[in-house]
Write a protein that holds these residues in place. Structure first.
Motif, PDB file in Angstrom:
ATOM      1  N   GLU A   9       0.727  -1.228  -0.149  1.00  0.00           N
ATOM      2  CA  GLU A   9       0.040  -0.103   0.047  1.00  0.00           C
ATOM      3  C   GLU A   9       0.844   1.328   0.047  1.00  0.00           C
ATOM      4  O   GLU A   9       1.847   1.399   0.924  1.00  0.00           O
ATOM      5  CB  GLU A   9      -0.933   0.148   1.061  1.00  0.00           C
ATOM      6  CG  GLU A   9      -1.971   1.125   1.208  1.00  0.00           C
ATOM      7  CD  GLU A   9      -2.945   1.036   2.362  1.00  0.00           C
ATOM      8  OE1 GLU A   9      -2.733   0.248   3.171  1.00  0.00           O
ATOM      9  OE2 GLU A   9      -3.898   1.609   2.066  1.00  0.00           O
ATOM     10  N   TYR A  22      -2.265   7.075  -4.924  1.00  0.00           N
ATOM     11  CA  TYR A  22      -2.631   5.971  -4.060  1.00  0.00           C
ATOM     12  C   TYR A  22      -2.775   4.710  -4.699  1.00  0.00           C
ATOM     13  O   TYR A  22      -3.256   4.738  -5.990  1.00  0.00           O
ATOM     14  CB  TYR A  22      -4.140   6.037  -3.342  1.00  0.00           C
ATOM     15  CG  TYR A  22      -4.187   5.028  -2.369  1.00  0.00           C
ATOM     16  CD1 TYR A  22      -3.621   5.045  -1.257  1.00  0.00           C
ATOM     17  CD2 TYR A  22      -5.180   4.072  -2.790  1.00  0.00           C
ATOM     18  CE1 TYR A  22      -4.204   3.956  -0.374  1.00  0.00           C
ATOM     19  CE2 TYR A  22      -5.490   2.972  -2.186  1.00  0.00           C
ATOM     20  CZ  TYR A  22      -4.842   3.132  -0.687  1.00  0.00           C
ATOM     21  OH  TYR A  22      -5.204   1.967   0.049  1.00  0.00           O
ATOM     22  N   LYS A  24      -2.897   0.100  -3.915  1.00  0.00           N
ATOM     23  CA  LYS A  24      -2.591  -0.899  -3.072  1.00  0.00           C
ATOM     24  C   LYS A  24      -2.941  -1.994  -3.968  1.00  0.00           C
ATOM     25  O   LYS A  24      -3.924  -2.330  -4.686  1.00  0.00           O
ATOM     26  CB  LYS A  24      -3.630  -1.051  -2.052  1.00  0.00           C
ATOM     27  CG  LYS A  24      -3.695  -2.141  -0.997  1.00  0.00           C
ATOM     28  CD  LYS A  24      -4.602  -2.163   0.120  1.00  0.00           C
ATOM     29  CE  LYS A  24      -4.319  -3.145   1.207  1.00  0.00           C
ATOM     30  NZ  LYS A  24      -5.553  -3.098   2.380  1.00  0.00           N
TER      31      LYS A  24
END
Length: 274
Positions: A9, A22, A24
Motif C-alpha cells: 500500500e 494511491y 494497493k
C-alpha cells in the motif's frame, strides 16, 4: 498455484500533505535465468514484508506521475501514469531484479541488476475514479512473467480525496450473467478466497467433474491444449464442492516464448488461472 506475497500500500503526498497518488496491490514475479553450468532455472520473486516507495512522484498536467517501490536485495518496480484531458492511464512498467540475491538466484551466471520495460495494458480511467482489478493479470517479457492481483490504484487524486467510483478491469466483469445464484465469489488463483453463503436450494455437485477440452491459439496455430476435469474443494465451516462445468466455461490466456497462461472463467464468478 497460489502465489505467496505481501500486499503493498503506497500513499504518496504532495507538498501540502494531501494524497496525490494511491495504490494497493499484490504482485509476484516468475523469472527464468541462466546458471553457471549454462542451463536455465525458473525462480519466483515475491515482495518482502518491508517495501519502500522512494522516488514516487505526484505528477501534474505536464509531468507523469510515478509509482515506484523497492524491496528485497536490490529489486525495484515502477509504473508511470499520464493524464490526458479527463482520463489517466499507465504507460510503462519498469522492473529491475538483482541476481546478486543468491537466495532467489542461486548459481546465477549473470551478476547484478537486470532491467526490463514493458507497456502497461491498463485502459484509460476517468479522473476521480479508482481503478480496481481483483482478478489475476499477467505481463510477459524477456523471460519474466509479472503477476498482479487485488489491484486498487488512483493517479492524479483530486483535493487529496480518493474517488468513490470504481473503474473495473475486463477480467472482473463476467462475460454473461449467471443463470443460477453463485455459491462462491471472486475466486482467483492469487488471493484469499472470499465466500458468500451457499444457497440452500443449490444442488450438490456430482462426485466426479465433467472433463473439458480447452485450447489457446497464437495466430492460426494452437499453442496450448488442456483436457481436464476440475473440482474445487473449499473449506469454510464445512467443505464446499464446486465442479467446473466445461459447457459454460470460457478459456482465455496467452502463449509466450517460454511461458503460457491458461485462464478459465465459468461465467459464475469463478476464475482459475494456470
Amino acid at each position: 498455484g497460489f502465489f505467496q506475497s505481501y500486499a503493498v500500500e503506497v500513499d504518496v503526498k504532495d507538498a501540502s500533505n494531501a494524497t496525490c497518488l494511491y495504490a494497493k496491490w499484490m504482485m509476484s514475479f516468475s523469472i527464468k535465468y541462466e546458471t553457471n553450468s549454462s542451463d536455465y532455472k525458473n525462480t519466483t520473486l515475491n515482495l518482502s514484508s518491508s517495501v519502500t516507495h522512494d522516488g514516487s512522484v505526484c505528477g501534474s498536467d505536464t509531468q507523469a506521475a510515478l509509482l515506484a517501490v523497492q524491496f528485497g536485495e536490490g529489486h525495484s518496480w515502477s509504473v508511470n501514469f499520464t493524464k490526458n484531458n479527463e482520463t489517466y492511464q499507465g504507460d510503462f512498467i519498469t522492473f529491475t531484479y538483482n541476481t546478486n540475491d543468491t537466495a532467489v538466484f542461486p548459481d546465477a551466471k549473470r551478476k547484478g541488476p537486470v532491467t526490463i520495460v514493458v507497456k502497461d495494458t491498463m485502459r484509460p480511467v476517468q479522473l476521480n475514479n479508482v481503478f480496481v482489478c481483483h482478478n489475476t493479470d499477467f505481463l510477459e517479457a524477456e523471460n519474466v512473467t509479472q503477476i498482479f492481483w487485488n489491484v486498487t490504484v488512483q493517479a492524479f487524486v483530486q483535493n487529496g480525496t480518493i474517488g468513490k467510483k470504481e473503474s473495473r478491469c475486463r477480467a472482473d466483469t463476467p462475460t454473461s450473467a449467471p443463470t443460477v445464484p453463485p455459491t462462491i465469489a471472486n475466486v482467483t488463483t492469487a488471493s484469499t478466497t472470499t465466500l458468500s453463503p451457499a444457497p440452500t436450494t443449490s444442488p450438490k455437485p456430482v462426485e466426479n467433474p465433467d472433463t473439458g477440452n480447452y485450447s489457446l491459439k497464437s495466430g492460426n496455430k494452437t499453442c496450448l491444449l488442456a483436457t481436464v476435469g476440475l473440482q474445487l474443494n473449499v473449506s469454510q465451516d464445512k467443505p464446499l464442492l464446486i465442479n467446473i462445468n466445461p459447457k459454460t466455461t470460457v478459456a482465455d490466456g496467452a502463449c509466450g516464448n517460454t511461458t503460457a497462461t491458461l485462464k478459465l472463467n465459468d461465467g459464475n464468478s469463478t476464475w482459475i488461472g494456470f
